[in-house]
Design a protein around this motif. Sequence first.
Motif, PDB file in Angstrom:
ATOM      1  N   GLU A 229       0.828  -1.215   0.000  1.00 43.34           N
ATOM      2  CA  GLU A 229       0.000   0.000   0.000  1.00 43.34           C
ATOM      3  C   GLU A 229       0.858   1.259   0.000  1.00 43.34           C
ATOM      4  N   GLU A 230       1.874   1.278   0.866  1.00 41.84           N
ATOM      5  CA  GLU A 230       2.640   2.519   1.008  1.00 41.84           C
ATOM      6  C   GLU A 230       3.543   2.763  -0.198  1.00 41.84           C
ATOM      7  N   HIS A 231       4.135   1.705  -0.704  1.00 40.83           N
ATOM      8  CA  HIS A 231       4.994   1.855  -1.874  1.00 40.83           C
ATOM      9  C   HIS A 231       4.182   2.363  -3.054  1.00 40.83           C
ATOM     10  N   TYR A 232       2.987   1.819  -3.201  1.00 42.79           N
ATOM     11  CA  TYR A 232       2.139   2.237  -4.320  1.00 42.79           C
ATOM     12  C   TYR A 232       1.750   3.710  -4.155  1.00 42.79           C
ATOM     13  N   ALA A 233       1.426   4.100  -2.917  1.00 45.92           N
ATOM     14  CA  ALA A 233       1.037   5.494  -2.668  1.00 45.92           C
ATOM     15  C   ALA A 233       2.203   6.435  -2.990  1.00 45.92           C
ATOM     16  N   ASP A 234       3.432   6.024  -2.682  1.00 45.18           N
ATOM     17  CA  ASP A 234       4.596   6.904  -2.876  1.00 45.18           C
ATOM     18  C   ASP A 234       5.130   6.899  -4.305  1.00 45.18           C
ATOM     19  N   TYR A 235       5.069   5.756  -4.987  1.00 44.24           N
ATOM     20  CA  TYR A 235       5.723   5.647  -6.303  1.00 44.24           C
ATOM     21  C   TYR A 235       4.760   5.309  -7.446  1.00 44.24           C
ATOM     22  N   GLY A 236       3.509   5.004  -7.108  1.00 46.49           N
ATOM     23  CA  GLY A 236       2.560   4.605  -8.161  1.00 46.49           C
ATOM     24  C   GLY A 236       2.825   3.211  -8.700  1.00 46.49           C
ATOM     25  N   GLU A 237       3.662   2.459  -7.993  1.00 46.35           N
ATOM     26  CA  GLU A 237       3.906   1.056  -8.382  1.00 46.35           C
ATOM     27  C   GLU A 237       4.356   0.259  -7.152  1.00 46.35           C
ATOM     28  N   TYR A 238       4.284  -1.058  -7.297  1.00 47.77           N
ATOM     29  CA  TYR A 238       4.705  -1.927  -6.194  1.00 47.77           C
ATOM     30  C   TYR A 238       6.207  -2.170  -6.293  1.00 47.77           C
ATOM     31  N   PRO A 239       6.862  -2.528  -5.157  1.00 47.04           N
ATOM     32  CA  PRO A 239       8.313  -2.772  -5.237  1.00 47.04           C
ATOM     33  C   PRO A 239       8.636  -3.994  -6.096  1.00 47.04           C
ATOM     34  N   ASP A 240       9.798  -3.958  -6.742  1.00 44.50           N
ATOM     35  CA  ASP A 240      10.229  -5.114  -7.538  1.00 44.50           C
ATOM     36  C   ASP A 240      10.695  -6.247  -6.638  1.00 44.50           C
ATOM     37  N   ARG A 241      11.242  -5.866  -5.478  1.00 43.44           N
ATOM     38  CA  ARG A 241      11.898  -6.886  -4.653  1.00 43.44           C
ATOM     39  C   ARG A 241      11.805  -6.525  -3.171  1.00 43.44           C
ATOM     40  N   ILE A 242      11.636  -7.550  -2.347  1.00 43.12           N
ATOM     41  CA  ILE A 242      11.720  -7.355  -0.893  1.00 43.12           C
ATOM     42  C   ILE A 242      12.831  -8.262  -0.373  1.00 43.12           C
ATOM     43  N   VAL A 243      13.785  -7.668   0.334  1.00 43.85           N
ATOM     44  CA  VAL A 243      14.889  -8.448   0.897  1.00 43.85           C
ATOM     45  C   VAL A 243      14.679  -8.532   2.408  1.00 43.85           C
ATOM     46  N   LEU A 244      14.736  -9.749   2.948  1.00 40.98           N
ATOM     47  CA  LEU A 244      14.482  -9.888   4.386  1.00 40.98           C
ATOM     48  C   LEU A 244      15.431 -10.916   5.018  1.00 40.98           C
ATOM     49  N   PRO A 245      15.730 -10.723   6.310  1.00 46.36           N
ATOM     50  CA  PRO A 245      16.548 -11.718   7.017  1.00 46.36           C
ATOM     51  C   PRO A 245      15.738 -12.994   7.231  1.00 46.36           C
ATOM     52  N   VAL A 246      16.387 -14.129   7.128  1.00 45.65           N
ATOM     53  CA  VAL A 246      15.674 -15.412   7.261  1.00 45.65           C
ATOM     54  C   VAL A 246      16.295 -16.261   8.363  1.00 45.65           C
ATOM     55  N   GLY A 247      15.422 -16.770   9.240  1.00 47.92           N
ATOM     56  CA  GLY A 247      15.865 -17.712  10.273  1.00 47.92           C
ATOM     57  C   GLY A 247      15.066 -18.995  10.118  1.00 47.92           C
ATOM     58  N   ASN A 248      13.868 -18.988  10.750  1.00 47.57           N
ATOM     59  CA  ASN A 248      12.977 -20.139  10.663  1.00 47.57           C
ATOM     60  C   ASN A 248      12.109 -20.069   9.407  1.00 47.57           C
ATOM     61  N   ALA A 249      12.265 -19.002   8.644  1.00 49.44           N
ATOM     62  CA  ALA A 249      11.573 -18.773   7.362  1.00 49.44           C
ATOM     63  C   ALA A 249      10.071 -18.538   7.519  1.00 49.44           C
ATOM     64  N   GLY A 250       9.643 -18.135   8.703  1.00 45.95           N
ATOM     65  CA  GLY A 250       8.229 -17.824   8.917  1.00 45.95           C
ATOM     66  C   GLY A 250       7.818 -16.563   8.173  1.00 45.95           C
ATOM     67  N   ASN A 251       8.636 -15.538   8.304  1.00 44.86           N
ATOM     68  CA  ASN A 251       8.294 -14.272   7.667  1.00 44.86           C
ATOM     69  C   ASN A 251       8.303 -14.390   6.145  1.00 44.86           C
ATOM     70  N   THR A 252       9.242 -15.147   5.621  1.00 45.60           N
ATOM     71  CA  THR A 252       9.319 -15.377   4.177  1.00 45.60           C
ATOM     72  C   THR A 252       8.017 -16.044   3.719  1.00 45.60           C
ATOM     73  N   SER A 253       7.563 -17.034   4.479  1.00 42.82           N
ATOM     74  CA  SER A 253       6.320 -17.746   4.159  1.00 42.82           C
ATOM     75  C   SER A 253       5.120 -16.805   4.255  1.00 42.82           C
ATOM     76  N   ALA A 254       5.143 -15.929   5.267  1.00 42.64           N
ATOM     77  CA  ALA A 254       4.021 -15.001   5.471  1.00 42.64           C
ATOM     78  C   ALA A 254       3.915 -14.020   4.298  1.00 42.64           C
ATOM     79  N   LEU A 255       5.063 -13.543   3.829  1.00 42.23           N
ATOM     80  CA  LEU A 255       5.038 -12.610   2.686  1.00 42.23           C
ATOM     81  C   LEU A 255       4.475 -13.296   1.450  1.00 42.23           C
ATOM     82  N   TYR A 256       4.915 -14.525   1.226  1.00 42.61           N
ATOM     83  CA  TYR A 256       4.440 -15.245   0.037  1.00 42.61           C
ATOM     84  C   TYR A 256       2.934 -15.481   0.132  1.00 42.61           C
ATOM     85  N   LYS A 257       2.455 -15.786   1.324  1.00 44.06           N
ATOM     86  CA  LYS A 257       1.010 -15.991   1.490  1.00 44.06           C
ATOM     87  C   LYS A 257       0.264 -14.694   1.201  1.00 44.06           C
TER      88      LYS A 257
END
Length: 454
Positions: A229-257
């Motif tokens: 939502e915020e990226h679209y409001a600021d740039y008129g488009e969605y981000p190409d990429r999200i980089v995140l730290p991974v441990g148990n990979a819960g957050n990675t799974s949550a983003l994909y969902k």
Amino acid sequence: MADLQLTDDVPPEADDGVWLTCIECGETFAPFDDIRYTCDDCDGLLEVRYDDLPTFEDFEGEGSGVWRYHAALPFDVGVTLPEGDTPLHEVPRIEESAGVESLRVKHEGMNPTGSFKDRGMTVGVRVAQEVGVDRLACASTGNTSAALAAYGARGGMETLVLLPAGKVAAGKIAQAALHQARILEVDGNFDQCLDRVQDLAARGEAYLLNSLNPFRLEGQKTIGLEIMEEHYADYGEYPDRIVLPVGNAGNTSALYKCFRELVEAGAITEDQVPKITGAQAAGAAPMVEAIEEGRDETRRWEDVETRATAIRIGNPVNAPKALPGIRATGGTAVAVTDEEITEAQRELAGEGVGVEPASAASVAGLHKLREQGVVDDDESVVCLTTGHLLKDPDAAAEAGAEPEPVPNDTDAILDHIDDRSSVRTGATKAVKSLALVAGGLGAAYLYRKLRSTE
Ligand code: F0G
């Protein structure tokens, strides 16, 4: 191989349009009738499913924070402190040194207990109330335990946290202690703590609130919604990429969902999904290994070590959800050294963004992927920083400037400042001119390196 396809078929077990599906065998379960964390039949990971998926319009006028997105969650409100609505910082100097079209930093350290785990706990503890348990438990490298302790306290429930002895940062233990969790220090690493807490949960002794619990990931999904939502409001488009730290990979799974649901709802198209890109510490990088070797499962690393203790994890339980997410979105995973993490932590701090070491892995990962030519210079990137600087005060002090003893005398203090400033300015000038001579991207990288060792 996991099946992460969302379907329109509502099973008879659905409760108010919500149910659980096993991502391995497709078995479906009622969401709140019994307590289960994995599939009864095949022990596969479970995912929360809905008959009705919202689009961005459904969130309009719904306030702020995690519960703004209640249309995408199993409840309308949870045990809240409140959480979410974290800043999407501009970081112009890092954007320049990384050499990408745009770079924003989503600072999840600005949640109530200082990490993204709060988003999962506000939902998870609400579910614990729904299923009628009164003792909560988790294994943790620290942040999950701090969040569970606070949300458990808020919900008036008993909380047990199992921590790897000697491997949890001071700020996190202090939080769990003050919020009255029982802190059980296990002679083992995080993965072994998770084995133990799974045993306790299986014996019915406590309700497990690690990211193996599918409801946790529902709350964490809202990071993706806020970014989009915020990226679209600021740039008129969605981000190409999200980089995140991974441990148990819960957050990675949550983003994909989050992204699968947005596509299924028709809110975005498949090609508007950001590339999910994981960063791990080199001493604890089973996800990177699985991506590089093209495997569907991770190999359990028995010996893991990194200064970024939050992601000192060798057996990412959510890998079956996260690996397909990284691949399907065209993302990747990258390993960074502890030195690169500390350098990125300093770089973020230089923009006023204070993060703990694990968080800085995202920015370190972006730099590495630029050097490798994996990330293009025309990409718009969001790096996730997952925990606050004060979580690990020892690491911050080590990475930061040394205190300078001065006499209790104003003139002497001024003399001292002048001496030190001229030395520092001179050094900075020399580094800058060196960078100018070298020119281009390589120079920016060199400058960054030299500056960090000043
Ligand atoms: N960053 C921080 C600051 C974390 O605390 C964690 C995980 C991660 C990244 C990795 O997230 O597990 O979803 O891939 N910390 C857990 C804990 C394991 O116990 O606090 P993930």
